[in-house]
Motif scaffolding. Structure first.
Motif, PDB file in Angstrom:
ATOM      1  N   ALA A  91       0.836  -1.210   0.000  1.00 46.99           N
ATOM      2  CA  ALA A  91       0.000   0.000   0.000  1.00 46.99           C
ATOM      3  C   ALA A  91       0.871   1.259   0.000  1.00 46.99           C
ATOM      4  O   ALA A  91       0.669   2.167  -0.807  1.00 46.99           O
TER       5      ALA A  91
ATOM      6  N   LEU B  53      -4.329   2.301  -1.718  1.00 44.99           N
ATOM      7  CA  LEU B  53      -4.528   1.079  -0.922  1.00 44.99           C
ATOM      8  C   LEU B  53      -4.189  -0.162  -1.753  1.00 44.99           C
ATOM      9  O   LEU B  53      -4.170  -1.274  -1.243  1.00 44.99           O
ATOM     10  N   GLY B  54      -3.958   0.043  -3.049  1.00 47.11           N
ATOM     11  CA  GLY B  54      -3.598  -1.081  -3.924  1.00 47.11           C
ATOM     12  C   GLY B  54      -4.782  -1.994  -4.199  1.00 47.11           C
ATOM     13  O   GLY B  54      -4.632  -3.208  -4.323  1.00 47.11           O
TER      14      GLY B  54
ATOM     15  N   PHE C  27      -5.775   3.356  -5.733  1.00 48.78           N
ATOM     16  CA  PHE C  27      -4.360   3.215  -6.074  1.00 48.78           C
ATOM     17  C   PHE C  27      -3.521   3.089  -4.812  1.00 48.78           C
ATOM     18  O   PHE C  27      -2.668   2.206  -4.682  1.00 48.78           O
TER      19      PHE C  27
ATOM     20  N   GLY D  94       3.697   3.549  -0.903  1.00 50.45           N
ATOM     21  CA  GLY D  94       4.665   3.583  -1.999  1.00 50.45           C
ATOM     22  C   GLY D  94       4.670   4.956  -2.639  1.00 50.45           C
ATOM     23  O   GLY D  94       4.364   5.963  -1.986  1.00 50.45           O
ATOM     24  N   LEU D  95       4.969   4.986  -3.926  1.00 51.54           N
ATOM     25  CA  LEU D  95       5.008   6.266  -4.635  1.00 51.54           C
ATOM     26  C   LEU D  95       3.655   6.959  -4.567  1.00 51.54           C
ATOM     27  O   LEU D  95       3.568   8.172  -4.614  1.00 51.54           O
TER      28      LEU D  95
HETATM   29  N1  PFF Z   1      -0.311   1.320  -3.404  1.00 51.52           N
HETATM   30  C1  PFF Z   1       0.873   1.617  -4.141  1.00 51.52           C
HETATM   31  C2  PFF Z   1       1.260   3.056  -3.923  1.00 51.52           C
HETATM   32  O1  PFF Z   1       0.502   3.798  -3.306  1.00 51.52           O
HETATM   33  O2  PFF Z   1       2.331   3.442  -4.368  1.00 51.52           O
HETATM   34  C3  PFF Z   1       0.709   1.347  -5.622  1.00 51.52           C
HETATM   35  C4  PFF Z   1       0.044   0.048  -5.890  1.00 51.52           C
HETATM   36  C5  PFF Z   1       0.572  -1.126  -5.377  1.00 51.52           C
HETATM   37  C6  PFF Z   1      -1.102   0.041  -6.611  1.00 51.52           C
HETATM   38  C7  PFF Z   1      -0.058  -2.315  -5.587  1.00 51.52           C
HETATM   39  C8  PFF Z   1      -1.764  -1.126  -6.838  1.00 51.52           C
HETATM   40  C9  PFF Z   1      -1.226  -2.294  -6.308  1.00 51.52           C
HETATM   41  F1  PFF Z   1      -1.822  -3.415  -6.516  1.00 51.52           F
END
Ligand code: PFF
Length: 452
Positions: free
Chosen positions: A26, A235-236, A233, A28-29
């Motif tokens: 979750a 939380l993925g 995005f 990340g960038l």
């Molecule tokens: N959640 C990650 C971020 O905020 O950078 C990006 C991400 C990871 C999006 C995994 C989707 C995912 F399945």
């Protein structure tokens, strides 16, 4: 499906291992690079408010649902949806949800890796003292020169993809789990230090005001879609990656508690990034809406002027790269799991093939910052378009489908058994997943296409 079914890829060794890996995916960038720049582009406070509502009312219930589907199915997203639709007596076409997720994951990774490449390059720029006593114009020029050079971007993108694939090839226990164990604590310590710095800047209150004061006149339907897309995005969600991580989850762990914790940490990191970045933006008279370059044009200014800035600069970008790595491995895992399970490939080969496709796709993003910078569709560069379609359309559509399946198709006794929640907690989740989450996603879509 029996209660003893396990994934062929193994399981997380403990509850904390799962929480760390899911938090790694979750955080990340999306939190440190994307959240501040889209908040800047969309006017600040009101956008943040909508974002927080999306996390609470749509994000968390869907995260619980997606993890639950993964743990019940115990396979890659395509097979999991196939198995679960048989169990629920639902249509076999639900497996396309798994496909949508895998495609979205690879598309996102293709640009994610390019931006993570920027962060990697900035580790070396910080190390070599490039930010030292540099003024705003010099820092902006440094960034422009960098993204203007396709060769440099290709080099760093390649390096980042290679690192991702090496970790994924090593598998669940060795690769994914170990890499996140020390990352999250280190990230927090650094953010805390930068927060202290931000509080000493003259633009601190202006930054805070920008982030938290509510001016709804700045909020368009499209901004609401962007806020919702960002919740997915960040939380993925909606692309099977949480589903795959759920498939590696032992039976006795509370999915709801873990999901709330992960969402809370994720949101905290995004807000912290905003609280750090906007005071620097206002102190130096920068434009909060300057786009994807925002953190690369603001933080170096801070590092160039603060005491110990050299060390903090190097550490910050190193940690950003690691945070991006722990997300990148999650983005590719659904496809790798699928290739291994249904094509009988070795993990190494599956990584190589999916990695090659993603690496090549990354060139679209790279060129959209230089040689194709003027090529626009609907006024968006190819990178912006890719980001818009994946984050704001594919992920919410995936999330909507997950909500509908978990709320309406899956048998109540199965979701009750899987979640093990006492009432009224289970009923609250049911209400959110059946009515609120699907209705909210649907209404935002209607608003954007101009029906409302
Ligand atoms: N959640 C990650 C971020 O905020 O950078 C990006 C991400 C990871 C999006 C995994 C989707 C995912 F399945």
């Amino acid at each position: 499906m029996t209660d003893t079914k396990k994934s062929i890829h193994g399981e997380w060794s403990s509850r904390s291992a799962f929480i760390l890996a899911a938090t790694g995916s979750a955080v990340g960038l999306g939190n440190i690079w994307k959240f501040p720049y889209i908040t800047g582009e969309n006017g600040g406070g009101a956008f943040v408010m909508v974002y927080l509502l999306c996390v609470a009312l749509i994000g968390i219930p869907i995260m619980i649902a997606e993890t639950m589907l993964g743990r019940r199915g115990r396979e890659n997203p395509v097979h999991t949806m196939q198995v679960l639709s048989v169990e629920a007596g639902a249509d076999n076409n639900w497996r396309y949800l798994g496909w949508l997720g895998m495609v979205a994951g690879l598309l996102i990774l293709s640009y994610y890796s390019v931006i993570a490449g920027w962060a990697s390059a900035y580790v070396f720029k910080a190390f070599s003292g490039s930010f030292f006593a540099a003024d705003v114009t010099a820092i902006e020029q440094l960034f422009r020169d960098f993204i203007g050079s396709p060769m440099q971007l290709i080099f760093w993108h390649t390096l980042f993809m290679a690192a991702t694939l090496l970790i994924v090839a090593r598998g669940v226990g060795n690769g994914l789990e170990k890499s996140v164990r020390f990352l999250m604590p280190a990230l927090f310590v650094l953010l805390a230090l930068l927060l202290i710095y931000a509080m000493t800047t003259s633009g601190y209150f202006q930054g805070i005001h920008f982030l938290f004061s509510l001016d709804f006149s700045k909020l368009s339907g499209n901004a609401i879609l962007i806020a919702m897309g960002q919740a997915f995005f960040s939380l993925g969600l909606g692309m099977g990656c949480v589903m795959v991580y759920g498939a590696y989850l032992p039976k006795d762990i509370s999915i709801a508690k873990a999901s709330i914790l992960i969402a809370a940490v994720d949101t905290l990191v995004a807000l912290l990034a905003g609280i750090i970045i906007f005071p620097i933006v206002f102190t130096h008279g920068l434009n909060p809406g300057s786009g994807p370059g925002l953190i690369f044009e603001t933080l170096p200014i801070a590092f160039g002027t603060m005491t110990g800035g050299w060390l903090f600069g190097v550490l910050f970008f190193v940690i950003l790269v690691f945070a991006a790595l722990s997300s990148a491995i999650a983005l590719i895992e659904p496809t790798v799991a699928w290739l291994v399970e249904s094509r009988g490939m070795s993990r190494e080969r599956a990584c190589l093939q999916s990695g090659l496709v993603t690496w090549l796709l990354g060139f679209v993003t790279i060129f959209s910052f230089n040689v194709w910078a003027d090529f626009k569709i609907f006024g968006l560069t190819l990178f912006d378009l890719l980001d818009y379609v994946t984050a704001n359309l594919m992920l919410p559509i995936g999330g909507l489908a997950i909500a509908v399946f978990a709320g309406w198709k899956m048998k109540r006794q199965h979701s009750e058994q899987e979640l093990g929640l006492p009432n009224p907690h289970y009923q609250i989740w049911q209400f959110l997943i059946k009515y609120i989450a699907p209705a909210a996603v649907f209404l935002v879509f209607l608003d954007v296409v101009g029906v409302l």
